[in-house]
Scaffold this active site. Structure first.
Site, PDB file in Angstrom:
ATOM      1  N   ASP A 101       0.632  -1.245  -0.092  1.00  0.00           N
ATOM      2  CA  ASP A 101       0.462  -0.232   0.237  1.00  0.00           C
ATOM      3  C   ASP A 101       1.340   1.380  -0.052  1.00  0.00           C
ATOM      4  O   ASP A 101       2.130   1.184   0.688  1.00  0.00           O
ATOM      5  CB  ASP A 101      -0.914  -0.251   1.022  1.00  0.00           C
ATOM      6  CG  ASP A 101      -1.844   1.101   1.624  1.00  0.00           C
ATOM      7  OD1 ASP A 101      -3.157   1.207   0.889  1.00  0.00           O
ATOM      8  OD2 ASP A 101      -2.024   1.690   1.997  1.00  0.00           O
ATOM      9  N   GLU A 130       2.048  -0.589  -5.180  1.00  0.00           N
ATOM     10  CA  GLU A 130       0.510   0.596  -5.310  1.00  0.00           C
ATOM     11  C   GLU A 130       1.098   2.151  -5.333  1.00  0.00           C
ATOM     12  O   GLU A 130       1.454   1.793  -4.246  1.00  0.00           O
ATOM     13  CB  GLU A 130      -0.484   0.152  -3.962  1.00  0.00           C
ATOM     14  CG  GLU A 130      -1.874   1.028  -4.623  1.00  0.00           C
ATOM     15  CD  GLU A 130      -2.663   2.418  -3.222  1.00  0.00           C
ATOM     16  OE1 GLU A 130      -3.312   3.144  -3.472  1.00  0.00           O
ATOM     17  OE2 GLU A 130      -1.825   2.805  -2.055  1.00  0.00           O
TER      18      GLU A 130
HETATM   19  C1  GLC Z   1      -4.283   3.390  -0.115  1.00  0.00           C
HETATM   20  C2  GLC Z   1      -4.816   2.332   0.057  1.00  0.00           C
HETATM   21  C3  GLC Z   1      -6.290   3.438   0.521  1.00  0.00           C
HETATM   22  C4  GLC Z   1      -6.084   4.352   1.585  1.00  0.00           C
HETATM   23  C5  GLC Z   1      -4.795   4.900   1.369  1.00  0.00           C
HETATM   24  C6  GLC Z   1      -3.926   4.919   3.261  1.00  0.00           C
HETATM   25  O1  GLC Z   1      -4.006   4.259  -1.029  1.00  0.00           O
HETATM   26  O2  GLC Z   1      -5.717   1.953  -0.768  1.00  0.00           O
HETATM   27  O3  GLC Z   1      -7.864   2.932   0.619  1.00  0.00           O
HETATM   28  O4  GLC Z   1      -6.803   5.081   2.329  1.00  0.00           O
HETATM   29  O5  GLC Z   1      -3.725   3.955   1.306  1.00  0.00           O
HETATM   30  O6  GLC Z   1      -3.736   3.409   3.875  1.00  0.00           O
END
Ligand code: GLC
Ligand code: MG
Length: 584
Positions: free
Chosen positions: A228, A298
């Protein structure tokens, strides 16, 4: 000869001169490891299936639906967080990285889930959220009162005074990224909500803790991690104010886009962390054996930064960073060339020997059927399933689920709740998080509760899996099942990719592999029918046979079409096959 005839003659002459561009050369190693040609299905556990009637999805719910994944043709799933969490940011605020939240079940439920999935041939990937913890995490509690050894687990800084933070940094959700704590007379930094303090990765103990978290789940037997929020792992150590964005006038001062994020995003150290995590999973495999544990990262970053997630030329990082460019660079009205452009952007920038991937949606983005048109949903699913590499499906995309309706009062997403009501429609992520529409019974078969955590979309009576699974109906789901089978053909696994806009709104590509049938995908995403020729694809000649169509198409598998003249209805997408003209 009339002017019209001359124009027609000229355009067809011109067309026969166009040759589709080869933008990807097939790879003979495209399938030598399990993840390289897999479709990954994102389960959002809160909204998948509720087994105990509390209105929130859970692990036993997922177990009860594993057979569905098999039926759909899916062999790998990644789960949004299921760890202990107060649930401020829907589980992305973790208070114990090594435990399952009781809302979702117990550790033994998780063990059963993993075993049941593996027995069915489904790999399970967990969400790894390293950037921050919940403010309820014991590390933060210990850090807050300066317990020895924990003082520097988080990013603490003196402000100018108790109300003036150390600098102007704002959170991803807007407003100051600093929160004052009287106990330390200091501010802590949080890139997301105040309940999500950022860990300090400049502290080697933190790095070690998070490596241990990976090992803990590897020991449980998981098949990899989605990592993440990579861009935010590190912050610049000088803590200087960030400058105004070039277009700051378009935003309010509390908004994220008001500033140019040169100090809180995409620091080179963040990418280096991916390399270190890769070492952890690779070493684990070396020691313990078993299949490759996969890392998918991500980030919404510029392409040159994203590509470094794969590798820096010497060291390997993520097996693949999520490719969000089809999501971020396309709109409902995009032309064929505007869709081709992000596809090329990925393939032409990807370091050699790596695997592409294609994402249409996730829990942070409007549903693809809403954003790009439910009438185009099959076309887009076909597009990403038939391009080279990995395809990623967000739960519900396989049945063309649209955004649900959630009122401000019902809203759960802190991204919207911490902002003013007037920004709600623009900022909330709840619309794409509503429960899966299984059938026509109460709550779409998701839950027996009186009230579900987010309301079930009222569309469920006309759009649900049960209706779409009926024999003989043309449906998004049947298209999806067809795709999962089709993408296993060697031409789609190993073949070259040639791509071309055949008309303003008609995009086509072929997957070609010597000695195999050539497949052509044609997608008219425009509002009018259009007659196109496949002549730019040199390996497609004569008549072609339809193998798969979008659910709105009047054609059927087995139909024969002249490749030089195919009239595509508005929003129609088809896959045709041209017999191999090379004998091997
Ligand atoms: C990422 C997740 C999102 C979350 C953020 C903080 O972007 O996909 O849903 O709010 O991280 O963890
Ligand atoms: Mg950070």
């Amino acid at each position: 000869m009339s002017v019209l005839k001359i124009v027609i003659l000229f355009t067809s002459l011109l067309h026969s001169l166009i040759e589709a561009e080869v933008i990807y050369n097939g790879s003979s190693t495209a399938k030598d490891d399990w993840w390289k040609h897999t479709a990954f299905y994102q389960i959002y556990p809160r909204s998948f299936k509720d087994s105990d009637g509390d209105g929130l999805g859970d692990l036993n719910g997922i177990i009860s639906k594993l057979q569905y994944l098999v039926d759909a043709g899916i062999t790998a799933t990644w789960l949004s967080p299921i760890f202990k969490s107060p649930g401020v940011d829907a589980g992305y605020d973790i208070s114990d990285f090594r435990d399952i939240d009781e809302k979702f079940g117990t550790m033994s439920d998780f063990d059963r889930l993993l075993k049941a999935a593996h027995d069915l041939g489904i790999k399970v990937i967990l969400d790894f959220v390293p950037n921050h913890t919940s403010d309820q995490h014991v590390w933060f509690q210990l850090s807050k009162n300066r317990t020895k050894g924990y003082e520097d687990y988080f990013i603490w800084k003196k402000g100018y005074n108790s109300t003036t933070p150390p600098n102007n940094w704002v959170t991803r959700f807007g407003y100051s990224a600093w929160e004052y704590v009287a106990e330390r007379d200091e501010f802590y930094y949080h890139q997301f909500t105040t309940s999500q303090p950022d860990l300090d990765f400049r502290n080697p103990k933190v790095v070690q803790e998070m490596n241990d978290v990976l090992t803990f789940w590897l020991d449980k037997g998981v098949d990899g991690f989605r990592i993440d929020a990579i861009p935010f792992i590190f912050e610049h150590p000088d803590f200087k104010d960030e400058p105004l964005a070039d277009d700051y006038q378009n935003y309010k001062p509390y908004e994220y886009k008001y500033l140019k994020h040169i100090y809180v995003r995409d620091q080179p150290e963040s990418i280096d962390m991916i390399y270190q995590w890769r070492e952890v999973v690779d070493n684990y495999q070396k020691q313990k054996g078993g299949d490759t544990r996969v890392l998918m990262s991500e980030a919404y970053s510029r392409v040159n930064i994203i590509m470094q997630h794969y590798s820096n030329g010497t060291v390997e990082g993520a097996h693949f960073p999520f490719n969000f460019f089809v999501v971020t660079d396309t709109r409902y009205n995009s032309t064929a060339n505007e869709i081709i452009s992000p596809i090329k952007k990925w393939l032409q920038n990807m370091p050699s020997g790596h695997v592409a991937n294609w994402v249409l949606g996730n829990h942070d983005r409007d549903r693809v059927a809403t954003r790009l048109g439910v009438e185009n949903a099959d076309g887009y699913n076909m597009l990403i399933a038939l391009l080279p590499g990995v395809a990623v499906t967000y739960y519900g995309e396989e049945i063309g689920m649209e955004n649900g309706a959630v009122t401000w009062e019902e809203g759960q997403d802190p991204k919207a709740c911490i902002g003013p009501k007037e920004d709600y429609l623009r900022t909330t992520r709840d619309f794409e998080r509503t429960p899966f529409q299984w059938d026509s019974t109460v709550n779409a078969g998701f839950s027996t509760a009186n009230k579900t955590w987010l309301p079930v979309s009222s569309q469920y009576k006309t759009n649900n899996l049960e209706l779409q699974s009926k024999d003989g109906v043309k449906s998004h789901f049947h298209v999806y099942q067809g795709l999962m089978k089709l993408r296993k053909e060697d031409s789609f696994v190993f073949g070259n990719l040639n791509i071309e806009a055949l008309d303003t709104y008609v995009l086509a590509f072929t997957r070609e592999l010597v000695g195999n049938d050539t497949y052509a995908f044609i997608f008219n995403k425009g509002n009018y029918s259009s007659t196109v020729s496949l002549s730019p694809f040199k390996s497609v000649t004569g008549n072609v046979t339809v193998v798969l169509t979008s659910s709105n198409s009047t054609r059927n598998a087995g139909d024969t079409l002249p490749s030089g003249r195919i009239t595509m209805d508005a929003h129609e997408a088809i896959v045709v096959k041209s017999p191999s003209n090379v004998s091997v």
